[in-house]
Every structure is written in structure tokens, then in C-alpha cells.
Motif scaffolding. Structure first.
Motif, short mmCIF file in Angstrom:
data_model
loop_
_atom_site.label_atom_id
_atom_site.label_comp_id
_atom_site.label_asym_id
_atom_site.label_seq_id
_atom_site.Cartn_x
_atom_site.Cartn_y
_atom_site.Cartn_z
N ALA A 1 -52.93 1.71 -11.63
CA ALA A 1 -53.50 0.56 -11.11
C ALA A 1 -52.58 0.34 -9.64
O ALA A 1 -51.53 0.07 -9.71
N VAL A 2 -53.46 0.27 -8.45
CA VAL A 2 -52.91 0.37 -7.42
C VAL A 2 -53.54 -0.83 -6.45
O VAL A 2 -54.75 -0.95 -6.26
N GLY A 3 -52.45 -1.72 -5.80
CA GLY A 3 -53.09 -2.62 -4.93
C GLY A 3 -52.23 -2.41 -3.56
O GLY A 3 -51.19 -1.95 -3.52
N SER A 4 -53.04 -2.91 -2.57
CA SER A 4 -52.27 -3.02 -1.04
C SER A 4 -52.73 -4.11 -0.35
O SER A 4 -53.59 -5.02 -0.70
N ASP B 1 -57.54 0.14 -6.16
CA ASP B 1 -58.13 -1.01 -6.98
C ASP B 1 -58.23 -2.18 -6.55
O ASP B 1 -59.08 -3.14 -6.52
N LEU B 2 -57.22 -2.77 -5.69
CA LEU B 2 -57.22 -4.15 -5.18
C LEU B 2 -56.66 -4.21 -3.70
O LEU B 2 -55.79 -3.37 -3.23
N TYR B 3 -57.31 -4.90 -2.91
CA TYR B 3 -57.02 -5.12 -1.54
C TYR B 3 -56.84 -6.60 -1.14
O TYR B 3 -57.94 -7.29 -1.46
N GLN B 4 -55.72 -7.10 -0.60
CA GLN B 4 -55.13 -8.24 -0.70
C GLN B 4 -55.00 -8.86 0.75
O GLN B 4 -54.47 -8.01 1.77
N ILE B 5 -55.31 -9.84 1.02
CA ILE B 5 -55.03 -10.58 2.36
C ILE B 5 -53.56 -10.83 2.32
O ILE B 5 -53.02 -11.35 1.19
N GLY C 1 -66.11 -0.99 -3.58
CA GLY C 1 -65.86 -1.56 -5.10
C GLY C 1 -64.25 -1.68 -5.35
O GLY C 1 -64.06 -1.90 -6.37
N TRP C 2 -63.64 -2.21 -4.28
CA TRP C 2 -62.37 -2.81 -4.41
C TRP C 2 -62.17 -4.30 -4.87
O TRP C 2 -63.09 -4.89 -4.67
#
Length: 374
Positions: A147-150, A195-199, A226-227
Motif C-alpha cells: 500500500a503506497v500513499g503520497s 493507492d492514496l493521494y493526500q493534501i 481510482g486513488w
């Protein structure tokens, strides 16, 4: 219901709170070191993730991965200058791009061997995304195994300098144009693994949660790529920003825009706890950063307002023969908002020491005693 921390640290003297170490549900430090030392020539995805009993998070962030409540952030691995108290000692010697890439890969190997399956980066973490992407490719790790977030919103400007002469290492820009630019850059590097894109560090002053163009862009990314969409928060307004994020919904369906929130929470700074519990109940995945208070949990003996907590933490860690970092991180992992807690490790030994927190979640009366209200 209020958030909770072990009574040892917030309610009473150590004598009033006893934790009897259970049989380890995850490998102790020596075992993790053995696993890590044998990684050469072994495809990373063939190594099973150790689990902490009752703590595994299924399908983390829609990735299909069952993950323990420990992740790793790339903030200290992707650039030569960072704010933790131990960064200089963790990264001794040369800090060229190639040297730091090799070191970051070694730390990521240690994290994987310890069972870590969530990896958190940002556009402003120097070459953090690039290092993570190259490690994933070289180890043959497939989507659905990690699982990867940025994050987007800051641009790295230090140009691989530690001393910037007073100039900022990163510049904030929460605009729709920057979202489009940085999300494309992240997609190019991390591709189908993201999987995840964050402010990155949403604040009242930036107005990002009131920016219709940014919110429209985030909805487009969520539906188009689809993130999952998240935000990180910082400072005294963390709770307010978390609650504001919970109000951002599709006007027709009522669907929440945000799927996760990343906040500072540790034994010295727990003010965001009630808001994080609300977010968890609303279905957001909570991610905790700065679980070690940027290294301040190691500083026993100060005379400030945190002295009694630090003294109790160090005493209990000594009694349990575990690291201060492991106990401090475990205290965060057992919160009612069920977080993934990020390690900020900048060395292999630091990562393995942090991972020992998982062994403290294996059973016994930890969960019951940690659920006392405060």
C-alpha cells in the motif's frame, strides 16, 4: 467517548499500571535482524508479513493488502536534511544521491522484513518518491502486495542542500494547477502502486478546503485514477481541519471526498485525538505521523511539562526490556481510532527497533489497560 492512552503515562504512577509482556506475536528484534540479513537474492514479495494479534488492518486503503499498524514515511530517506533530532547521526558519511538511494533501499528492505506494508511519500520529500519507486521495481513488488500513499502541495526547493542559507527547503502551493502538475508527476513515478493521494499539510490559512477548483480536481483524481484521497494536518488546528474535512461531501450522493487523514499524535501531543476518533468512526483511515515526537521521546530528564511522562515511559521501557521508541509507538497503535503509525526511521537499526512495537501488541492485558479513559 474520549481517546485513550496508557494509564502509565497519563493517569498514575507506574505502580498503578502493570503490563505483562505476552508471548511475541511478531518476531523480536533479533529475529527481524536475521530475516533482514537474509534478504539478499530473495524477492521481497515472497516474505510473509508478521502480524500483531488482533491488529492487522484488512484491505488497507483499498490496496488489497492486510497490513500491521506500522508504516514507514520517506521524509527522512529522500533528502539529506530533515528535522528529526537523530537525522545527522542516523545518516553519517556521504549524502550524495546515490549513497542515500542505497541507504533508503536498505531501510525499506528492513521495513519489509519487519512486516511493514504501508509506505508514505510526498512530492516535497526530495527524491523520496523516486527512491521508493526504484525499490519497488527492483524488488519485484506488485500492486496488491503493498500500500503506497503520497502527497501534493509542497515543492522541494533545497536542491540537495542541508544548509540552504535560511531559504526554505520546500515551498507550499495549494492550487488546482499544482495539484494537476504534482499528481501527474507522482503517477509517472509510482504508477499502479499508488493507492492514496493526500493534501500535504492542509491549513486554514491556505484555504485549500474552501478552494472549489482544488476540490473538483481531487474528485476527478478519485473517480478518474481510482486513488483514495486524504489530507495531512499539522499544528494547533489539527482537530478543526479534520472536522472540516469530514464536511466535504458530494452534494448529490453524500459521499465523503476524504478517505484518510494523517495527523501528529504522540505521548507529548495528543490534542487531535477526539477529532481522529470522529474521523475513524466516519470510515476514514487514520495515519499518525511524528509518533516519536521527532525524537523527543528519547530525551529523558528535561524539566519541562513533559518530564513526568518521559520519566514514566523510560522507566517502563527499562522494566519491559524494550526500546523507548517501541513502547512509545505501541501506545499510539492501540488508540481507539485504529491508526497506521509511521516510522520515521533513517537507518536499518532504527527501523528494526521501531518494528519491535508490533511485538508489544501480541496479547495480555495491554489492550484492556490501554483503554482506560483520560
Amino acid at each position: 467517548m474520549r481517546t485513550v492512552l496508557p494509564a502509565l503515562l497519563l493517569l498514575s504512577a507506574p505502580a498503578a499500571w502493570a503490563f505483562h509482556a505476552p508471548p511475541l506475536a511478531t518476531p523480536p528484534l533479533s529475529r527481524l535482524q536475521t530475516l533482514h540479513s537474509r534478504r539478499g537474492g530473495v524477492r521481497a514479495s515472497t516474505m510473509a508479513a508478521p502480524k500483531a494479534a488482533g491488529q492487522a488492518i484488512p484491505n488497507l486503503l483499498g490496496s488489497g493488502v492486510e497490513a500491521p499498524p506500522l508504516g514507514i514515511g520517506m521524509a527522512a530517506l529522500g533528502r539529506p536534511g530533515y528535522i528529526t533530532l537523530t537525522h545527522d547521526s542516523d545518516f553519517t558519511g556521504e549524502k550524495t544521491v546515490e549513497v542515500m538511494k542505497a541507504r533508503s533501499h536498505a531501510v525499506l528492505d528492513a521495513a519489509w522484513a519487519a512486516g511493514v506494508r504501508y509506505f508514505d511519500a510526498a512530492r516535497s520529500y526530495g527524491k523520496g518518491e523516486e527512491f521508493l519507486a526504484s525499490w519497488i521495481k527492483e524488488r519485484g513488488i506488485q500492486p496488491g502486495e503493498i500500500a503506497v500513499g503520497s502527497k501534493w502541495g509542497y515543492t522541494y526547493t533545497a536542491n540537495w542542500r542541508v544548509d540552504t542559507g535560511g531559504e526554505p527547503h520546500e515551498v507550499k502551493e495549494h492550487t488546482a494547477e499544482n495539484l494537476a502538475k504534482q499528481s501527474a508527476e507522482s503517477a509517472e513515478l509510482l504508477g499502479g502502486h499508488l493507492d492514496l493521494y493526500q493534501i500535504h499539510s492542509a491549513t486554514q490559512s491556505s484555504g485549500v478546503l474552501d478552494n472549489a477548483a482544488v476540490l473538483e480536481g481531487l474528485w476527478g483524481i478519485k473517480r478518474g485514477r481510482g486513488w483514495r484521497i486524504g489530507l495531512s494536518v499539522s499544528g494547533v488546528e489539527q482537530g478543526d481541519m479534520v472536522r472540516k474535512a469530514l464536511s466535504v461531501k458530494d452534494s448529490t450522493t453524500g459521499e465523503l471526498l476524504f478517505d484518510s487523514v494523517q495527523a501528529t499524535f504522540n505521548l507529548l501531543e495528543s490534542s487531535a485525538g477526539p477529532a481522529l476518533l470522529e474521523a475513524s468512526k466516519a470510515g476514514l483511515q487514520v495515519i499518525v505521523k511524528e509518533g516519536m515526537a521527532n525524537g523527543r521521546l528519547f530525551k529523558e530528564g528535561n524539566t519541562g511539562p513533559s518530564a513526568s511522562k518521559l520519566s514514566a515511559l523510560h522507566s517502563e521501557a527499562a522494566r519491559l526490556s524494550c526500546g523507548v521508541d517501541a513502547l512509545g509507538l505501541a501506545c499510539v497503535m492501540v488508540q481507539g481510532f485504529k491508526p497506521v503509525v509511521l516510522s520515521g526511521a533513517a537507518s536499518e537499526q532504527h527501523m528494526l527497533s521501531n518494528a519491535a512495537a508490533l511485538a508489544l501488541l501480541g496479547g495480555g492485558d495491554w489492550a484492556e489497560r490501554s483503554a482506560l479513559a483520560w
